[in-house]
Each structure stands twice: as C-alpha cells, then as structure tokens.
Design a protein around this motif. Structure first.
Motif, PDB file in Angstrom:
ATOM      1  N   ALA A  67      49.709  -3.568 -12.697  1.00  0.00           N
ATOM      2  CA  ALA A  67      49.868  -3.048 -11.336  1.00  0.00           C
ATOM      3  C   ALA A  67      50.134  -1.553 -11.386  1.00  0.00           C
ATOM      4  CB  ALA A  67      51.010  -3.766 -10.629  1.00  0.00           C
ATOM      5  N   TYR A  68      49.513  -0.836 -10.471  1.00  0.00           N
ATOM      6  CA  TYR A  68      49.667   0.617 -10.423  1.00  0.00           C
ATOM      7  C   TYR A  68      50.803   0.961  -9.471  1.00  0.00           C
ATOM      8  CZ  TYR A  68      48.342   5.536 -10.139  1.00  0.00           C
ATOM      9  OH  TYR A  68      48.337   6.908 -10.199  1.00  0.00           O
ATOM     10  N   ARG A  69      51.685   1.823  -9.924  1.00  0.00           N
ATOM     11  CA  ARG A  69      52.845   2.202  -9.112  1.00  0.00           C
ATOM     12  C   ARG A  69      52.769   3.668  -8.709  1.00  0.00           C
ATOM     13  NH1 ARG A  69      56.810  -1.802  -9.529  1.00  0.00           N
ATOM     14  NH2 ARG A  69      56.264  -3.414 -11.061  1.00  0.00           N
ATOM     15  N   ASP A  70      53.352   3.957  -7.546  1.00  0.00           N
ATOM     16  CA  ASP A  70      53.359   5.334  -7.077  1.00  0.00           C
ATOM     17  C   ASP A  70      54.484   6.121  -7.746  1.00  0.00           C
ATOM     18  OD1 ASP A  70      55.728   4.634  -5.813  1.00  0.00           O
ATOM     19  OD2 ASP A  70      54.883   4.609  -3.793  1.00  0.00           O
ATOM     20  N   GLU A  71      54.690   7.340  -7.256  1.00  0.00           N
ATOM     21  CA  GLU A  71      55.669   8.224  -7.868  1.00  0.00           C
ATOM     22  C   GLU A  71      57.097   7.696  -7.748  1.00  0.00           C
ATOM     23  OE1 GLU A  71      53.244   8.988  -5.879  1.00  0.00           O
ATOM     24  OE2 GLU A  71      51.935  10.240  -7.100  1.00  0.00           O
ATOM     25  N   ASN A  72      57.318   6.756  -6.821  1.00  0.00           N
ATOM     26  CA  ASN A  72      58.636   6.141  -6.646  1.00  0.00           C
ATOM     27  C   ASN A  72      58.738   4.786  -7.337  1.00  0.00           C
ATOM     28  OD1 ASN A  72      59.636   8.281  -4.986  1.00  0.00           O
ATOM     29  ND2 ASN A  72      58.449   7.427  -3.278  1.00  0.00           N
ATOM     30  N   ALA A  73      57.780   4.503  -8.213  1.00  0.00           N
ATOM     31  CA  ALA A  73      57.740   3.253  -8.981  1.00  0.00           C
ATOM     32  C   ALA A  73      57.516   2.031  -8.107  1.00  0.00           C
ATOM     33  CB  ALA A  73      59.019   3.075  -9.813  1.00  0.00           C
TER      34      ALA A  73
END
Length: 326
Positions: A158-164
């Motif tokens: 899963a790809y996470r954004d800058e805030n995980a």
C-alpha cells in the motif's frame, strides 16, 4: 493505445501484446497509490522489452451488486484509459464484470483469462488483490499459480502519503464531497477532472454576460456544491481557464437538477454536443442566494477575477497533470 473488451466470442489478443506484463486492478482514480503499482509494471516491462498492459473491470463491482447505490467513479472508463495511455501502457483490457463473472473460480480466472486469453508473462498487483468466487484467490494463490504456469508475480505494498496514511479512492471521494479539491489533487497526483457532453441550458448566463458550457454529471457524483476555479479542455485539445458553478443555482432555479456550468474565459463559439473535460483547481466559495440578478453579476465578476489570478500561477503537480490540465 488500444482498448480491448472481453466478449463472448473470445476474440484473441493480438500477437504483439501477448506475453506482456499485466497490471491488474480497478484503478478508479489512477491515484498515487495506483500509480505505484502501475509504474512497477511499466518498469518490469521496459526491462524485459515486452508490452505493459492493464487489466481492469467494467462496470465497478459494487455497482453490479448494489445497482441502487452506484459507485461514484473518480475516472470513468474513457478518461481512465487516456490516463493509462499517457503513462505508457500499450493497451487496456476492460473485462466485463457481471454476476456470471463473479462466480468464476480463481483457478478458472487464471486459466481462462490470464493464460489462454492474455498469455501473461508477469503479473503486477496490489498486496491485497483477491479474485474468483468468494474472493478465494489471494496473493498466495496467485504466486502459486504463477509458479505452476510460468508467469512471475509482483505484489506492491500500500502506498502512503507524507503523513503515513494510505491513499485510497474512498479517501479521495470524501475530500471531493467536502470541496477539498486541492487536497484531493495531492492524493491523485493530478487535478480532479470530469468529462461530459456540453448540453443546452436556459442561456441566462449569456444574457448576464457570462455564457456557460453546461454539463450534467452522474447523480452519484458527491462533489460539494459551489464555485470553482477550473481548466476547461475541448474535444480538440484546446485548453482554457474558467470559473465553474456546480449545484442547483439557488438565485434563479432552486428546483433544478445539479449542473456544472463553466464560464470559459476568452472564448466565444458553440460548444453544444462536444465532449469536454473540466479540471478543478480550487473551491472558491459555496453557492449563495442573492437578492436579484444585479448582486449575482457583481459576485460573478469577483469570482472571475479570483479564478484568473489563481490560475495564472498554477503549475503541473506531475506528468499526468501536465497531460490533463496543462
């Protein structure tokens, strides 16, 4: 790029597309999480010198099982295919999802679809991909099938954004319902875009000096009502800045169906019948009910000024954005 549809005649896949790397998923939105899967497929295909393809499913499975509650599609099939083409895929296979297909066993899916029809050389998909009747096929099943049938399997986390936080289509839908199109763009990797035919309206905007291109979006679109700074692209590719109103026009027609009405800057001409796209850059304000048309026109001029100023400084946020909205 070719778009292929699986049909009852089982028309064979062209020879030059066989043995390729196939990314499998619904990919609604083609957001940054999807792009991590898709880019992995493109990289593997480039390294092997074989074509990269996408296998997706139409319509969305939830729409089949809950027809009274159709899924809000972030990217309808034609727009999704163009985005995938822009990424570099050689073909998109749109497999018809219906109740009969949902009863196909995981083994039959591997044999009939992946091997006999697509002649898959390698599969790339998300780590949580499941398939077959009752979701019996999972990552372990797929990898074992690959070992048995001679195709490789790559599972992408899963790809996470800058805030995980995990980037998901449902999360983006929720942002659009709030009018948070800037935040949604950050997760999509491009500005949220709709596509529809320009239809006739009451032409009130023309009489007020603000002629609009009107579009009726699917009823399940939950985009927040209001005024937006947008980019408008004609079918021939010509691109214009604009300001758009989405909603029921409370000052003049509070009982009407929701419409997207775009005042296209620096354009004069007939757009009726054209299929065009609108890309959303900023939610400027909510819909308001004004005391008469004069007050409405004053506000519309302010909206135009604000949208022009905002759009004058925008830059693409990625390669997909550069192709869609710039």
């Amino acid at each position: 790029m070719a778009v292929f549809h699986r049909n009852e005649t089982r028309e064979p896949l062209p020879e030059h597309l066989r043995g390729g790397v196939i990314a499998i998923g619904n990919f609604d939105g083609v957001h940054r999480g999807h792009q991590s899967v898709l880019q992995r497929a493109l990289d593997i295909a480039a390294a092997r010198g074989v074509p990269a393809l996408v296998l997706t499913f139409e319509p969305h499975p939830r729409t089949v099982f809950q027809p009274d509650h159709p899924v809000f599609r972030l990217t309808p099939a034609p727009l999704k295919a163009r985005i995938l083409e822009g990424m570099g895929f050689a073909a998109v296979i749109e497999y018809p999802f219906n109740r009969q297909f949902s009863q196909m066993s995981a083994g039959d899916f591997v044999r009939q679809v992946l091997m006999e029809w697509l002649h898959a050389g390698h599969i790339v998909t998300g780590f949580d991909f499941h398939f077959g009747k009752g979701r019996e096929g999972g990552p372990a099943f797929l990898m074992a099938a690959g070992d048995e049938n001679g195709f490789g399997v790559t599972l992408v986390d899963a790809y996470r954004d800058e805030n995980a936080e995990v980037i998901s289509s449902s999360r983006i839908r929720a942002l659009l319902a709030e009018g948070a199109v800037t935040e949604a763009a950050g997760l999509l990797g491009y500005h949220y875009t709709v596509e529809a035919e320009v239809i006739g309206g009451k032409q009130l905007g023309r009489t007020l000096g603000f002629p609009t291109a009107n579009m009726q979006l699917p009823p399940e679109v939950p985009l927040r009502n209001g005024i937006y700074a947008v980019r408008f692209r004609r079918g021939d590719g010509a691109l214009f800045d604009g300001v758009a109103s989405f909603g029921r026009r409370p000052t003049v027609d509070s009982n009407g169906v929701p419409l997207l009405e775009t005042f296209v800057f620096d354009f004069s001409g007939d757009l009726y019948g054209e299929t065009c796209t609108v890309s959303f850059f900023e939610h400027l304000r909510d819909e308001l009910k004004f005391d008469g048309l004069e007050a409405l026109v004053v506000q519309m001029k302010r909206d135009e000024e604000e949208a022009r100023a905002l759009l004058a400084g925008v830059r693409p946020i990625g390669a997909i954005d550069a192709k869609i909205a710039f």
